[in-house]
Design a protein around this motif. Structure first.
Motif, PDB file in Angstrom:
ATOM      1  N   GLN A   1      15.935  13.211  -4.067  1.00  0.00           N
ATOM      2  CA  GLN A   1      14.807  14.038  -4.399  1.00  0.00           C
ATOM      3  C   GLN A   1      14.209  13.622  -5.567  1.00  0.00           C
ATOM      4  OE1 GLN A   1      13.954  16.515  -2.400  1.00  0.00           O
ATOM      5  NE2 GLN A   1      11.896  16.793  -3.833  1.00  0.00           N
ATOM      6  N   CYS A   2      14.965  13.221  -6.641  1.00  0.00           N
ATOM      7  CA  CYS A   2      14.182  12.471  -7.900  1.00  0.00           C
ATOM      8  C   CYS A   2      13.357  11.304  -7.518  1.00  0.00           C
ATOM      9  CB  CYS A   2      15.395  11.914  -8.586  1.00  0.00           C
ATOM     10  SG  CYS A   2      14.864  11.163 -10.319  1.00  0.00           S
ATOM     11  N   SER A   3      13.563  10.489  -6.381  1.00  0.00           N
ATOM     12  CA  SER A   3      12.657   9.521  -6.286  1.00  0.00           C
ATOM     13  C   SER A   3      11.244  10.041  -5.674  1.00  0.00           C
ATOM     14  CB  SER A   3      13.040   8.565  -5.115  1.00  0.00           C
ATOM     15  OG  SER A   3      13.273   9.238  -3.876  1.00  0.00           O
TER      16      SER A   3
ATOM     17  N   THR B   1       0.971  -1.029  -0.056  1.00  0.00           N
ATOM     18  CA  THR B   1       0.127   0.133   0.183  1.00  0.00           C
ATOM     19  C   THR B   1       0.789   1.096  -0.022  1.00  0.00           C
ATOM     20  OG1 THR B   1      -1.562  -1.255   1.251  1.00  0.00           O
ATOM     21  CG2 THR B   1      -1.893   1.087   1.139  1.00  0.00           C
ATOM     22  N   THR B   2       0.739   2.065  -1.046  1.00  0.00           N
ATOM     23  CA  THR B   2       1.563   3.267  -1.240  1.00  0.00           C
ATOM     24  C   THR B   2       0.683   4.325  -1.275  1.00  0.00           C
ATOM     25  OG1 THR B   2       1.809   2.982  -3.313  1.00  0.00           O
ATOM     26  CG2 THR B   2       3.325   1.920  -2.276  1.00  0.00           C
ATOM     27  N   SER B   3       1.222   5.453  -0.999  1.00  0.00           N
ATOM     28  CA  SER B   3       0.745   6.835  -1.325  1.00  0.00           C
ATOM     29  C   SER B   3       1.515   7.347  -2.644  1.00  0.00           C
ATOM     30  CB  SER B   3       0.761   7.919  -0.124  1.00  0.00           C
ATOM     31  OG  SER B   3       1.999   8.169  -0.153  1.00  0.00           O
ATOM     32  N   ALA B   4       0.905   8.401  -3.094  1.00  0.00           N
ATOM     33  CA  ALA B   4       1.412   8.895  -4.626  1.00  0.00           C
ATOM     34  C   ALA B   4       2.760   9.698  -4.256  1.00  0.00           C
ATOM     35  CB  ALA B   4       0.568  10.111  -4.970  1.00  0.00           C
ATOM     36  N   SER B   5       3.168  10.049  -2.917  1.00  0.00           N
ATOM     37  CA  SER B   5       4.452  10.449  -2.679  1.00  0.00           C
ATOM     38  C   SER B   5       5.509   9.702  -2.460  1.00  0.00           C
ATOM     39  CB  SER B   5       4.203  11.411  -1.528  1.00  0.00           C
ATOM     40  OG  SER B   5       3.949  10.634  -0.281  1.00  0.00           O
ATOM     41  N   THR B   6       5.055   8.296  -2.438  1.00  0.00           N
ATOM     42  CA  THR B   6       6.229   7.379  -2.268  1.00  0.00           C
ATOM     43  C   THR B   6       6.371   6.201  -3.332  1.00  0.00           C
ATOM     44  OG1 THR B   6       4.637   5.720  -0.969  1.00  0.00           O
ATOM     45  CG2 THR B   6       5.813   7.352   0.422  1.00  0.00           C
ATOM     46  N   VAL B   7       5.608   6.404  -4.451  1.00  0.00           N
ATOM     47  CA  VAL B   7       5.935   5.528  -5.752  1.00  0.00           C
ATOM     48  C   VAL B   7       7.349   5.500  -6.153  1.00  0.00           C
ATOM     49  CG1 VAL B   7       5.113   5.173  -7.966  1.00  0.00           C
ATOM     50  CG2 VAL B   7       3.701   5.997  -6.552  1.00  0.00           C
ATOM     51  N   GLY B   8       8.035   6.627  -5.966  1.00  0.00           N
ATOM     52  CA  GLY B   8       9.381   6.511  -6.392  1.00  0.00           C
ATOM     53  C   GLY B   8      10.268   5.789  -5.427  1.00  0.00           C
ATOM     54  N   GLU B   9       9.986   5.793  -4.225  1.00  0.00           N
ATOM     55  CA  GLU B   9      10.698   5.123  -3.067  1.00  0.00           C
ATOM     56  C   GLU B   9      10.412   3.636  -3.351  1.00  0.00           C
ATOM     57  OE1 GLU B   9       9.251   8.043  -2.530  1.00  0.00           O
ATOM     58  OE2 GLU B   9      10.655   9.389  -1.380  1.00  0.00           O
ATOM     59  N   VAL B  10       9.063   3.239  -3.388  1.00  0.00           N
ATOM     60  CA  VAL B  10       8.657   2.020  -3.663  1.00  0.00           C
ATOM     61  C   VAL B  10       9.241   1.364  -5.044  1.00  0.00           C
ATOM     62  CG1 VAL B  10       6.629   0.398  -4.148  1.00  0.00           C
ATOM     63  CG2 VAL B  10       6.722   2.227  -2.547  1.00  0.00           C
ATOM     64  N   ALA B  11       9.304   2.024  -6.055  1.00  0.00           N
ATOM     65  CA  ALA B  11      10.227   1.517  -7.362  1.00  0.00           C
ATOM     66  C   ALA B  11      11.487   1.354  -6.910  1.00  0.00           C
ATOM     67  CB  ALA B  11       9.885   2.640  -8.368  1.00  0.00           C
ATOM     68  N   ALA B  12      12.297   2.099  -6.302  1.00  0.00           N
ATOM     69  CA  ALA B  12      13.512   2.025  -5.983  1.00  0.00           C
ATOM     70  C   ALA B  12      13.736   0.892  -5.141  1.00  0.00           C
ATOM     71  CB  ALA B  12      14.231   3.375  -5.232  1.00  0.00           C
ATOM     72  N   ALA B  13      12.933   0.601  -4.088  1.00  0.00           N
ATOM     73  CA  ALA B  13      13.246  -0.548  -3.236  1.00  0.00           C
ATOM     74  C   ALA B  13      12.624  -1.881  -3.928  1.00  0.00           C
ATOM     75  CB  ALA B  13      12.074  -0.388  -2.208  1.00  0.00           C
ATOM     76  N   ALA B  14      11.845  -1.770  -5.104  1.00  0.00           N
ATOM     77  CA  ALA B  14      11.507  -3.051  -5.834  1.00  0.00           C
ATOM     78  C   ALA B  14      12.489  -3.396  -6.782  1.00  0.00           C
ATOM     79  CB  ALA B  14      10.290  -2.605  -6.439  1.00  0.00           C
ATOM     80  N   GLY B  15      13.812  -2.816  -6.909  1.00  0.00           N
ATOM     81  CA  GLY B  15      14.962  -3.048  -7.681  1.00  0.00           C
ATOM     82  C   GLY B  15      15.014  -2.390  -8.800  1.00  0.00           C
TER      83      GLY B  15
ATOM     84  N   ILE C   1      17.182   4.088  -7.825  1.00  0.00           N
ATOM     85  CA  ILE C   1      16.806   5.299  -7.971  1.00  0.00           C
ATOM     86  C   ILE C   1      17.717   5.941  -9.105  1.00  0.00           C
ATOM     87  CG2 ILE C   1      17.266   7.677  -6.634  1.00  0.00           C
ATOM     88  CD1 ILE C   1      16.984   6.394  -4.158  1.00  0.00           C
ATOM     89  N   PRO C   2      17.348   6.593 -10.171  1.00  0.00           N
ATOM     90  CA  PRO C   2      18.053   7.127 -11.250  1.00  0.00           C
ATOM     91  C   PRO C   2      19.318   7.603 -10.710  1.00  0.00           C
ATOM     92  CG  PRO C   2      15.766   7.665 -11.314  1.00  0.00           C
ATOM     93  CD  PRO C   2      15.975   7.251 -10.124  1.00  0.00           C
ATOM     94  N   LYS C   3      20.334   7.529 -11.521  1.00  0.00           N
ATOM     95  CA  LYS C   3      21.748   7.892 -11.233  1.00  0.00           C
ATOM     96  C   LYS C   3      22.080   8.768 -12.685  1.00  0.00           C
ATOM     97  CE  LYS C   3      26.319   6.344  -9.735  1.00  0.00           C
ATOM     98  NZ  LYS C   3      27.074   5.288  -9.221  1.00  0.00           N
ATOM     99  N   PRO C   4      22.726  10.070 -12.390  1.00  0.00           N
ATOM    100  CA  PRO C   4      23.335  10.594 -13.316  1.00  0.00           C
ATOM    101  C   PRO C   4      24.578   9.846 -13.837  1.00  0.00           C
ATOM    102  CG  PRO C   4      23.763  11.573 -11.204  1.00  0.00           C
ATOM    103  CD  PRO C   4      22.814  10.596 -11.155  1.00  0.00           C
ATOM    104  N   THR C   5      24.816  10.345 -15.155  1.00  0.00           N
ATOM    105  CA  THR C   5      25.882   9.960 -15.841  1.00  0.00           C
ATOM    106  C   THR C   5      27.199  10.760 -15.507  1.00  0.00           C
ATOM    107  OG1 THR C   5      25.579  11.353 -17.694  1.00  0.00           O
ATOM    108  CG2 THR C   5      25.023   9.041 -17.941  1.00  0.00           C
ATOM    109  N   ALA C   6      28.084  10.791 -15.729  1.00  0.00           N
ATOM    110  CA  ALA C   6      29.354  11.478 -15.322  1.00  0.00           C
ATOM    111  C   ALA C   6      29.044  12.926 -15.718  1.00  0.00           C
ATOM    112  CB  ALA C   6      30.701  10.997 -15.805  1.00  0.00           C
TER     113      ALA C   6
END
Length: 130
Positions: free
Chosen positions: A82-84, A31-45, A48-53
């Protein structure tokens, strides 16, 4: 009494197997709220997006223009975290509040709303946060 003992024993075994993480069916969606979808996606494998050099260099340059005090060993991690929240479709007011919290500390006593909005813009337009 034997007719009663068998169903009870079966129920106990069944409950024990499912309580111990038995794989008896599809896992329930968290169960997630709209504000945690990014964190849940990160936790699901998905991570979190990572910038290139190159993106990291541009991000640091943009952040330094906003306020040189924001540049420290956690700047990129703060932006990634913050991106998450950005990807989680958090309301803008929540994003401003969370960017202020993430970028305060390590020599930065406070982040103004204007600086927080500039940091959000820098993260959003950098290209890694998608």
């Amino acid at each position: 009494m034997k007719n009663f003992a068998l169903p009870v024993l079966f129920s106990v075994v069944l409950l024990t197997a499912t309580a111990c993480g038995g794989n008896t069916g599809p896992a329930a969606a968290p169960t997630t709220s709209a504000s945690t979808v990014g964190e849940v996606a990160a936790a699901a494998g998905q991570g979190i997006p990572k910038p290139t050099a190159e993106q990291e260099a541009k991000l640091l340059a943009a952040v330094e223009k906003i306020n040189p005090a924001f540049i420290n060993r956690k700047t990129v991690d703060n932006a990634r975290n913050q991106c998450s929240s950005i990807l989680g479709d958090s309301p803008e007011a929540n994003l401003v509040r969370s960017v202020k919290t993430r970028f305060e500390g390590l020599g930065v006593e406070s982040v103004s709303d204007a600086e927080a909005k500039q940091l959000l813009k820098a993260i959003r337009t950098n290209g890694f946060c998608k």
